[in-house]
Design an enzyme around this catalytic site. Structure first.
Site, short mmCIF file in Angstrom:
data_model
loop_
_atom_site.label_atom_id
_atom_site.label_comp_id
_atom_site.label_asym_id
_atom_site.label_seq_id
_atom_site.Cartn_x
_atom_site.Cartn_y
_atom_site.Cartn_z
CG HIS A 164 -0.06 4.41 4.89
ND1 HIS A 164 -0.83 3.57 5.65
CD2 HIS A 164 -0.81 5.52 4.64
CE1 HIS A 164 -2.02 4.15 5.87
NE2 HIS A 164 -2.03 5.33 5.26
CG HIS A 216 4.45 -2.67 10.48
ND1 HIS A 216 3.46 -2.08 11.24
CD2 HIS A 216 4.58 -1.89 9.39
CE1 HIS A 216 3.03 -0.99 10.63
NE2 HIS A 216 3.69 -0.85 9.49
CG HIS A 226 -4.19 -0.33 6.29
ND1 HIS A 226 -4.08 -0.28 7.67
CD2 HIS A 226 -3.21 0.50 5.82
CE1 HIS A 226 -3.09 0.51 8.01
NE2 HIS A 226 -2.54 1.02 6.90
CG ASP A 276 5.09 2.92 7.23
OD1 ASP A 276 4.18 3.45 6.57
OD2 ASP A 276 4.87 2.04 8.09
CG HIS A 277 4.32 -0.14 4.26
ND1 HIS A 277 4.45 -1.46 4.65
CD2 HIS A 277 3.81 0.52 5.34
CE1 HIS A 277 4.03 -1.59 5.91
NE2 HIS A 277 3.64 -0.42 6.34
CG ASP A 332 0.53 -1.27 7.52
OD1 ASP A 332 1.47 -2.06 7.77
OD2 ASP A 332 0.64 -0.04 7.61
CG HIS A 341 -0.28 0.08 2.53
ND1 HIS A 341 0.51 -0.92 3.04
CD2 HIS A 341 -0.27 1.07 3.47
CE1 HIS A 341 0.96 -0.58 4.24
NE2 HIS A 341 0.52 0.64 4.51
#
Length: 309
Positions: A65, A269, A143, A67-68, A211, A63
């Site tokens: 976000h 995570h 999510h 941090d990914h 997530d 996805h």
């Protein structure tokens, strides 16, 4: 047998810590290399781990976000800079096409045509594998924005039984012929079938679930997996936060692994709120639900896939 291992590049959640980089996971599967969720700092972590851009044959983004995915621009530009000659397929949620385009062309660089986008979408199973020794399947998770988990599955095969081969007098090149063609006519006219000299060997399965809140798709992705890499952002004390933000606790991750019949559970995570002396509680809480092997990932760990069943 070729090397099959997971190289951990980062294990934090939204905020990196002094010990945990943003997300990043590299699965080496023989001559294939799959990079999952490259967050900030992925290039540097790859250098520490002895990995090169040319090792990457596929990228899977769960996805968009940061941090990914904020490591995507640097990773793609490094693929170009190093003149990687082979195709690098990139799977990502199609609903985030706008973010993909921004990250793909975040800054000026000498572009490359080896990066092949493969957007995934829909509410059901989405196959994205092509020309690889495994199938790649994406499934939607639960999510705060569209997110997908990934499942890599090797086709089932056969394990040759030396005593049975000896019994029928099958040796040398005929062993390969039998495996390839499924049957063999012996010199005396007898027909030997593959099942006479071999037993079924399940293909290895790797599942990657980031997530998400608790959902049936997480269990489906992990069904029978040899290794499940799964987020475990919180401990039990923050279960309400996990539900609110679409995340899992370590206990919930363990429960998913138990329901799916996983062999090795890799927790990652982690929220930045937890100190080092609290980390053993992640394994303990997951272990109260799952009686298999549990590993709490740390940056730059190398975790081999379990031996074939």
């Amino acid at each position: 047998m070729s090397v099959r291992e997971l190289v951990i590049l980062g294990t934090s959640s939204a905020v990196p810590t002094r010990r945990r980089n943003h997300n990043g996971y590299f699965l080496r599967w023989g001559d294939q290399g799959v990079l999952f969720d490259p967050g900030e700092g992925t290039q540097r972590q790859m250098r520490f781990a002895g990995l090169a851009a040319s090792d990457i044959t596929r990228i899977c983004v769960t996805h968009f976000h940061g941090d990914h995915s904020l490591g995507l621009p640097g990773t793609i530009q490094r693929i170009s800079r190093d003149r990687v000659p082979h195709t690098v397929r990139v799977a990502y949620p199609g609903a985030g096409e706008e973010y993909w385009r921004r990250l793909r062309h975040a800054t000026s660089f000498h572009d490359t045509d080896v990066v092949l986008p493969q957007p995934v979408g829909g509410s059901g199973s989405c196959p994205v594998g092509e020309g690889e020794p495994f199938t790649v399947t994406a499934l939607p998770l639960r999510h705060s924005l569209p997110a997908y988990g990934y499942r890599l599955a090797e086709p089932d095969g056969w394990r040759m039984l030396p005593e049975r081969l000896g019994h029928f007098g099958v040796r040398g090149p005929d062993v390969s012929r039998l495996l390839r063609e499924g049957s063999l006519v012996l010199g005396d006219g007898r027909v030997v079938d593959l099942a006479d000299c071999a037993e079924p060997r399940p293909g290895q399965v790797f599942a990657f679930v980031m997530d998400t809140g608790v959902c049936a798709q997480a269990v489906e992705l992990a069904r029978g997996a040899d290794m499940l890499v799964i987020e475990s952002t919180y401990l039990d004390s923050e279960e309400e936060l996990a539900e609110r933000y679409g995340h899992l606790t370590a206990r919930q991750a363990g429960r998913i692994a138990a329901q799916a019949g996983v062999r090795l559970l890799v927790l990652t995570h982690l929220s930045e709120r937890y100190e080092e002396d609290e980390e053993e509680r992640f394994v303990a809480q997951a272990g109260e639900e799952f009686d298999g092997s549990v590993v709490l990932a740390a940056d730059l760990d190398r975790i081999p896939l379990p031996a074939r069943r």
